[in-house]
Design a protein around this motif. Sequence first.
Motif, mmCIF file in Angstrom:
data_model
loop_
_atom_site.group_PDB
_atom_site.id
_atom_site.type_symbol
_atom_site.label_atom_id
_atom_site.label_comp_id
_atom_site.label_asym_id
_atom_site.label_seq_id
_atom_site.Cartn_x
_atom_site.Cartn_y
_atom_site.Cartn_z
ATOM 1 N N SER A 106 -1.960 -21.643 18.951
ATOM 2 C CA SER A 106 -3.309 -22.126 18.683
ATOM 3 C C SER A 106 -3.355 -23.641 18.773
ATOM 4 O O SER A 106 -2.396 -24.309 18.420
ATOM 5 C CB SER A 106 -3.717 -21.695 17.269
ATOM 6 N N PRO A 107 -4.503 -24.191 19.206
ATOM 7 C CA PRO A 107 -4.643 -25.647 19.190
ATOM 8 C C PRO A 107 -4.975 -26.196 17.804
ATOM 9 O O PRO A 107 -4.968 -27.398 17.611
ATOM 10 C CB PRO A 107 -5.791 -25.897 20.169
ATOM 11 N N THR A 108 -5.262 -25.321 16.823
ATOM 12 C CA THR A 108 -5.577 -25.793 15.472
ATOM 13 C C THR A 108 -4.667 -25.120 14.447
ATOM 14 O O THR A 108 -4.053 -24.088 14.716
ATOM 15 C CB THR A 108 -7.048 -25.518 15.092
ATOM 16 N N THR A 109 -4.619 -25.683 13.266
ATOM 17 C CA THR A 109 -3.767 -25.192 12.182
ATOM 18 C C THR A 109 -4.104 -23.750 11.815
ATOM 19 O O THR A 109 -5.274 -23.403 11.661
ATOM 20 C CB THR A 109 -3.948 -26.083 10.936
ATOM 21 N N VAL A 110 -3.092 -22.930 11.672
ATOM 22 C CA VAL A 110 -3.277 -21.568 11.167
ATOM 23 C C VAL A 110 -3.362 -21.679 9.652
ATOM 24 O O VAL A 110 -2.395 -22.041 8.990
ATOM 25 C CB VAL A 110 -2.119 -20.648 11.594
ATOM 26 N N ARG A 127 -7.965 -22.638 11.960
ATOM 27 C CA ARG A 127 -9.046 -23.520 11.528
ATOM 28 C C ARG A 127 -10.118 -23.635 12.607
ATOM 29 O O ARG A 127 -9.844 -24.039 13.731
ATOM 30 C CB ARG A 127 -8.477 -24.899 11.205
ATOM 31 N N TYR A 128 -11.354 -23.266 12.272
ATOM 32 C CA TYR A 128 -12.551 -23.413 13.119
ATOM 33 C C TYR A 128 -12.472 -22.684 14.458
ATOM 34 O O TYR A 128 -13.173 -23.033 15.400
ATOM 35 C CB TYR A 128 -12.876 -24.892 13.361
ATOM 36 N N ALA A 146 -15.716 -14.608 15.935
ATOM 37 C CA ALA A 146 -16.066 -15.979 15.576
ATOM 38 C C ALA A 146 -16.518 -16.033 14.122
ATOM 39 O O ALA A 146 -17.210 -15.140 13.637
ATOM 40 C CB ALA A 146 -17.165 -16.497 16.489
ATOM 41 N N THR A 147 -16.122 -17.105 13.440
ATOM 42 C CA THR A 147 -16.517 -17.276 12.047
ATOM 43 C C THR A 147 -17.152 -18.642 11.802
ATOM 44 O O THR A 147 -17.845 -18.809 10.823
ATOM 45 C CB THR A 147 -15.309 -17.133 11.107
ATOM 46 N N GLU A 148 -16.872 -19.618 12.683
ATOM 47 C CA GLU A 148 -17.389 -20.974 12.537
ATOM 48 C C GLU A 148 -17.051 -21.571 11.173
ATOM 49 O O GLU A 148 -17.854 -22.262 10.565
ATOM 50 C CB GLU A 148 -18.893 -21.006 12.797
ATOM 51 N N SER A 149 -15.850 -21.261 10.693
ATOM 52 C CA SER A 149 -15.422 -21.795 9.400
ATOM 53 C C SER A 149 -13.935 -22.104 9.458
ATOM 54 O O SER A 149 -13.290 -21.919 10.483
ATOM 55 C CB SER A 149 -15.707 -20.782 8.292
ATOM 56 N N ARG A 150 -13.389 -22.532 8.341
ATOM 57 C CA ARG A 150 -11.972 -22.875 8.283
ATOM 58 C C ARG A 150 -11.081 -21.654 8.176
ATOM 59 O O ARG A 150 -9.883 -21.760 8.370
ATOM 60 C CB ARG A 150 -11.716 -23.808 7.104
ATOM 61 N N ASN A 151 -11.617 -20.514 7.841
ATOM 62 C CA ASN A 151 -10.818 -19.287 7.734
ATOM 63 C C ASN A 151 -9.683 -19.445 6.726
ATOM 64 O O ASN A 151 -8.529 -19.127 6.996
ATOM 65 C CB ASN A 151 -10.272 -18.863 9.100
#
Length: 167
Positions: A106-110, A127-128, A146-151
């Motif tokens: 992933s390009p963002t933090t899990v 994240r996002y 999709a959640t559009e949040s930090r999860n």
Amino acid sequence: TSRDSTLHLAGHDAPATDVKPIRGTPWVVSAGCDGWLHFHDASSGQRVHSKLVSQGSEIHAIDVSHAGTQIAVGRIMLGVNYVSIYPLHCGSEDSWLGNCTDMYFSPTTVESLQFSHDASLLAVGPRYLPVMLYDCQSKELLHKFATESRNRTVDFSPDGQHCLVLG
């Protein structure tokens, strides 16, 4: 511990990021931005085993399967985020972790991970980005939403039919 007490775990050399019980054992596992997994005695908080997942990595999320036989680790190394699944051998003389299988990049933090109750599925909350649902046996992506949040938290309903996400 009783409802009135707090268990203090032996620390990490960088911020601790997650902690999970290992069901059916007397241990809990903690993870940190130092790249280490520390296994602790759940009654005393004392560290009984440690494993450096990979030099130079930061661990941001972990989950242990309900049977206590696998651990999923969300880590970042050199700007790439990985989710790896390790066989877990608690109490082994050698290493408590077997060879890992990388499942996701992933390009963002899990930020969150969760095995389904039977460990057939793994929910990954980056994240996002969309939450990903993987088949643990085939490592195949089954679904993303999709959640559009930090999860920050993912989980499964008790019947395993629904993936729950808290942003």
